[in-house]
Design a protein around this motif. Structure first.
Motif, short mmCIF file in Angstrom:
data_model
loop_
_atom_site.label_atom_id
_atom_site.label_comp_id
_atom_site.label_asym_id
_atom_site.label_seq_id
_atom_site.Cartn_x
_atom_site.Cartn_y
_atom_site.Cartn_z
N THR A 39 39.05 31.50 50.44
CA THR A 39 40.41 31.90 50.08
C THR A 39 41.45 31.08 50.83
OG1 THR A 39 39.61 34.14 49.67
CG2 THR A 39 41.96 33.87 49.84
N SER A 44 47.42 27.37 46.49
CA SER A 44 48.40 27.66 45.45
C SER A 44 48.48 29.14 45.08
CB SER A 44 48.08 26.84 44.20
OG SER A 44 46.81 27.23 43.70
N LEU A 45 47.80 30.02 45.80
CA LEU A 45 47.79 31.44 45.47
C LEU A 45 48.83 32.21 46.26
CD1 LEU A 45 43.95 32.11 45.44
CD2 LEU A 45 45.41 31.70 43.48
N GLY A 46 49.40 33.21 45.61
CA GLY A 46 50.30 34.12 46.31
C GLY A 46 49.50 35.17 47.05
N THR A 48 49.19 38.44 46.66
CA THR A 48 48.48 39.38 45.79
C THR A 48 47.26 38.72 45.17
OG1 THR A 48 50.59 40.44 45.29
CG2 THR A 48 48.74 40.96 43.85
N GLN A 49 47.41 37.49 44.73
CA GLN A 49 46.28 36.78 44.14
C GLN A 49 45.21 36.48 45.19
OE1 GLN A 49 48.43 33.47 42.57
NE2 GLN A 49 48.55 34.36 40.50
N GLN A 50 45.62 36.21 46.42
CA GLN A 50 44.65 35.98 47.49
C GLN A 50 43.80 37.22 47.74
OE1 GLN A 50 46.82 34.64 50.92
NE2 GLN A 50 46.51 32.48 50.40
N ASN A 51 44.43 38.40 47.68
CA ASN A 51 43.67 39.64 47.86
C ASN A 51 42.63 39.80 46.76
OD1 ASN A 51 44.98 40.39 50.18
ND2 ASN A 51 46.49 41.66 49.11
N TRP A 52 43.02 39.54 45.51
CA TRP A 52 42.07 39.66 44.40
C TRP A 52 40.92 38.67 44.53
CZ3 TRP A 52 41.52 43.42 41.01
CH2 TRP A 52 42.59 44.28 40.78
N VAL A 53 41.24 37.44 44.89
CA VAL A 53 40.19 36.42 45.05
C VAL A 53 39.28 36.78 46.22
CG1 VAL A 53 39.78 34.00 45.65
CG2 VAL A 53 41.53 34.58 43.98
#
Length: 83
Positions: A39, A44-46, A48-53
């Motif tokens: 991660t 390029s992840l925000g 919230t997207q980092q948490n999902w990934v």
């Protein structure tokens, strides 16, 4: 000299469920460390997207261990009886 029937033998009195707890802790720790490294490499992840990934990778590694590797490759339980 008398015989005592109350001798403590650690291998016979160790609770079997603790091996499952130790394995769970190791698998969870390794999957979280691997997921953190993957991660962090994606820039390029925000948040919230980092948490999902992050949790997606943790869940994937966790399920891969318990379903694929342990279920099909190893095909054995922890602490099998020798009887």
């Amino acid at each position: 000299m008398g015989v005592h029937n109350n001798v403590h033998i650690p291998s016979e009195s160790w609770p079997h469920w603790t091996w499952y707890a130790i394995e769970f802790g190791i698998v969870m720790a390794v999957s979280m460390l691997v997921s953190r490294e993957i991660t962090d490499s994606i820039e390029s992840l925000g948040p919230t997207q980092q948490n999902w990934v992050f949790y997606g990778i943790v869940g994937g590694i966790f399920l891969a261990w318990y379903i694929l590797i342990r279920g099909y490759v190893l095909k054995k339980r922890i602490l099998q009886t020798r009887y």
